[in-house]
Motif scaffolding. Sequence first.
Motif, PDB file in Angstrom:
ATOM      1  N   HIS A   1       0.600  -1.048  -0.128  1.00 52.73           N
ATOM      2  CA  HIS A   1      -0.202  -0.145  -0.192  1.00 52.73           C
ATOM      3  C   HIS A   1       1.256   1.475  -0.351  1.00 52.73           C
ATOM      4  N   ALA A   2       1.874   1.032   0.223  1.00 51.45           N
ATOM      5  CA  ALA A   2       2.965   2.537   0.592  1.00 51.45           C
ATOM      6  C   ALA A   2       3.424   2.889  -0.705  1.00 51.45           C
ATOM      7  N   VAL A   3       4.141   1.717  -0.991  1.00 55.92           N
ATOM      8  CA  VAL A   3       4.633   2.200  -2.537  1.00 55.92           C
ATOM      9  C   VAL A   3       3.183   1.862  -3.602  1.00 55.92           C
ATOM     10  N   ARG A   4       2.568   2.341  -3.290  1.00 54.31           N
ATOM     11  CA  ARG A   4       1.459   2.524  -3.906  1.00 54.31           C
ATOM     12  C   ARG A   4       0.814   4.028  -4.195  1.00 54.31           C
ATOM     13  N   THR A   5       0.234   4.079  -2.781  1.00 55.49           N
ATOM     14  CA  THR A   5       0.741   5.299  -2.776  1.00 55.49           C
ATOM     15  C   THR A   5       1.920   6.470  -2.660  1.00 55.49           C
ATOM     16  N   ALA A   6       3.232   5.736  -2.655  1.00 58.37           N
ATOM     17  CA  ALA A   6       3.575   6.824  -3.015  1.00 58.37           C
ATOM     18  C   ALA A   6       4.752   7.102  -4.159  1.00 58.37           C
ATOM     19  N   PHE A   7       4.589   5.853  -5.231  1.00 56.32           N
ATOM     20  CA  PHE A   7       4.155   6.324  -6.535  1.00 56.32           C
ATOM     21  C   PHE A   7       2.612   6.573  -7.616  1.00 56.32           C
ATOM     22  N   GLY A   8       2.300   6.348  -6.874  1.00 56.76           N
ATOM     23  CA  GLY A   8       0.562   7.341  -7.039  1.00 56.76           C
ATOM     24  C   GLY A   8       0.032   6.257  -8.349  1.00 56.76           C
ATOM     25  N   GLY A   9       0.330   4.772  -7.628  1.00 55.56           N
ATOM     26  CA  GLY A   9      -0.366   3.614  -8.388  1.00 55.56           C
ATOM     27  C   GLY A   9       0.431   2.496  -8.776  1.00 55.56           C
ATOM     28  N   ASP A  10       0.121   1.687  -9.382  1.00 56.53           N
ATOM     29  CA  ASP A  10       0.673   0.089  -9.088  1.00 56.53           C
ATOM     30  C   ASP A  10       1.928  -0.139 -10.192  1.00 56.53           C
ATOM     31  N   ASN A  11       2.895  -0.805  -9.516  1.00 57.09           N
ATOM     32  CA  ASN A  11       4.369  -0.571 -10.293  1.00 57.09           C
ATOM     33  C   ASN A  11       4.297  -2.424  -9.989  1.00 57.09           C
ATOM     34  N   TRP A  12       6.442  -2.522 -10.762  1.00 57.72           N
ATOM     35  CA  TRP A  12       6.022  -3.459 -10.552  1.00 57.72           C
ATOM     36  C   TRP A  12       6.661  -3.983  -8.977  1.00 57.72           C
ATOM     37  N   LEU A  13       7.169  -2.875  -7.712  1.00 55.94           N
ATOM     38  CA  LEU A  13       7.679  -3.127  -6.836  1.00 55.94           C
ATOM     39  C   LEU A  13       6.822  -3.632  -6.186  1.00 55.94           C
ATOM     40  N   ALA A  14       5.315  -3.117  -5.831  1.00 50.71           N
ATOM     41  CA  ALA A  14       4.133  -3.170  -5.274  1.00 50.71           C
ATOM     42  C   ALA A  14       3.878  -5.007  -5.670  1.00 50.71           C
ATOM     43  N   GLN A  15       3.705  -4.996  -7.023  1.00 52.98           N
ATOM     44  CA  GLN A  15       3.531  -6.083  -6.916  1.00 52.98           C
ATOM     45  C   GLN A  15       4.244  -7.694  -6.762  1.00 52.98           C
ATOM     46  N   PHE A  16       5.818  -6.998  -6.486  1.00 50.43           N
ATOM     47  CA  PHE A  16       6.981  -8.093  -5.940  1.00 50.43           C
ATOM     48  C   PHE A  16       6.879  -8.403  -4.480  1.00 50.43           C
ATOM     49  N   ILE A  17       6.967  -6.287  -4.037  1.00 50.14           N
ATOM     50  CA  ILE A  17       6.591  -6.645  -2.478  1.00 50.14           C
ATOM     51  C   ILE A  17       5.227  -7.462  -2.260  1.00 50.14           C
ATOM     52  N   ASN A  18       4.453  -7.456  -2.665  1.00 48.86           N
ATOM     53  CA  ASN A  18       2.948  -8.098  -2.553  1.00 48.86           C
ATOM     54  C   ASN A  18       2.754  -9.070  -2.844  1.00 48.86           C
ATOM     55  N   TYR A  19       4.043 -10.133  -3.664  1.00 48.37           N
ATOM     56  CA  TYR A  19       4.381 -11.326  -3.793  1.00 48.37           C
ATOM     57  C   TYR A  19       5.587 -12.417  -2.826  1.00 48.37           C
ATOM     58  N   VAL A  20       6.296 -11.282  -2.739  1.00 45.56           N
ATOM     59  CA  VAL A  20       6.850 -11.876  -2.134  1.00 45.56           C
ATOM     60  C   VAL A  20       6.647 -11.881  -1.073  1.00 45.56           C
ATOM     61  N   GLY A  21       6.694 -10.281  -0.186  1.00 39.95           N
ATOM     62  CA  GLY A  21       6.346  -9.848   1.333  1.00 39.95           C
ATOM     63  C   GLY A  21       5.190 -11.001   2.120  1.00 39.95           C
TER      64      GLY A  21
END
Length: 474
Positions: A281-301
């Motif tokens: 959620h923090a990644v998506r907020t900081a970058f203004g939307g979904d991106n590869w990092l948010a997906q990576f953190i979501n899956y690997v997290g």
Amino acid sequence: MDYEPTQADYLQRRELRRGAAGWILLAGLGVAYVVSGDFAGWNFGLAQGGWGGLAIAALLMGTMYTCMVFGLAELATAMPVAGAGYGFARRALGTLGGFATGTAILIEYAIAPAAIAVFIGGYVESLGLFGLTNGWPVYLACYLVFVGIHLWGVGEALKVMLGITAIAVVALLAFVVGMVPQFSFSNLLDIAPTDAWGASWFLPFGITGILAALVYGIWFFLAVEGVPLAAEEARDPKRDMPRGIIGALSVLLVFAALMLFVGPGAAGSDAMKASDNPLPHAVRTAFGGDNWLAQFINYVGLAGLVASFFSIIYAYSRMLFALSRAGYLPRGLSVTGRRKTPYLALIVPATIGFALAATTKNGALLINIAVFGATVSYVLMMLSHIVLRVREPDLPRPYRTPGGVVTTSVALVLATAAVVATFIVDPKAAAITAGIFVIALGYFWFYSRHHLVANAPEEEFAAIARAESELAGD
């Protein structure tokens, strides 16, 4: 206190696998216990104390755990038994103190996986996996799969756990590296001050917000004290236990500081304060939307959440095993199977944890219950260290706590404050948990203290202490 005779093969049917863990696996176990706290849970402290309140709370709790871990490293080398905190308190505070400590630890370890299961469900739902809109199938799958691996055997389980933990650490490092460019100090303090006494942009909920945030500051470290539960399965507990538990805490302190600054500093404290999956959620907020990092953190997290869920299952099974083996709880719970794993001690708390997760679906509530049990046990374990230092100064201690009783007294005071904090955050949940704790003490007082097992390791340690005291008196 009465002891009952047991069959000749009583302890043979309750044996754990010796020599399964060296200090690296022990350190990995300590990090695994706690790493989920970096992925979810701590952020609820922002809603209680704001960033400043949570930062102070985390600093205080980091100090408490550092002091406590030094004390536990000493106790674990002096008394390397599967009961760990219960065993230490049994020798220092008697059967009632030992049972109270063990029960408090069991509450912590039985409830913490339920809270983590809720967070795992939150991460899975945020990914839209399997079309799930309700978390209970995820909770059930977690318990079935990971209890099953523990039934397979401890050596195998600890190696799987270490691998999962390594993946989780990679996810945390990726989060930090990816979010640092978005960092701004103004984001840390974006929760507006309330009219509470002492409120400011640094402490938006006032001075009392610090105390309320203690519960979530603990979540950065909760359960690292469980490393000594592996004492009977360690290769050389007198050497490996201090290295393992202190090494684990060192890693956790670094990640606590990184999460506390980088997440809110990049996304804003207000945006993170109520999320069940705060890092994506923090990644998506900081970058203004979904991106590869948010997906990576979501899956690997998910690996971080799974690592703690997986390892705390180990912890509750060993605590329940030890209490049952000594007769404090029904003895059948400590019987081990062909692969030397206590199968009922794994399955029974899992059933309770799943029921709580599925009915409450409230991670913050379950955190408060787990922290209540944890902090009560911390008070009793630190008191045990102090009592044994005073009463048994000649007890062999391969490792000695730096600062001695001064160090553990600091932990004792801070743990007492944390117990009070659980009643501030959720008085009803804390009161209900305290009631369950009192009922358990009643079970001990009226029944189990009359049915203890004299040759259980924790009871033998106490018997040796009594005998030495009597000889000294003569």
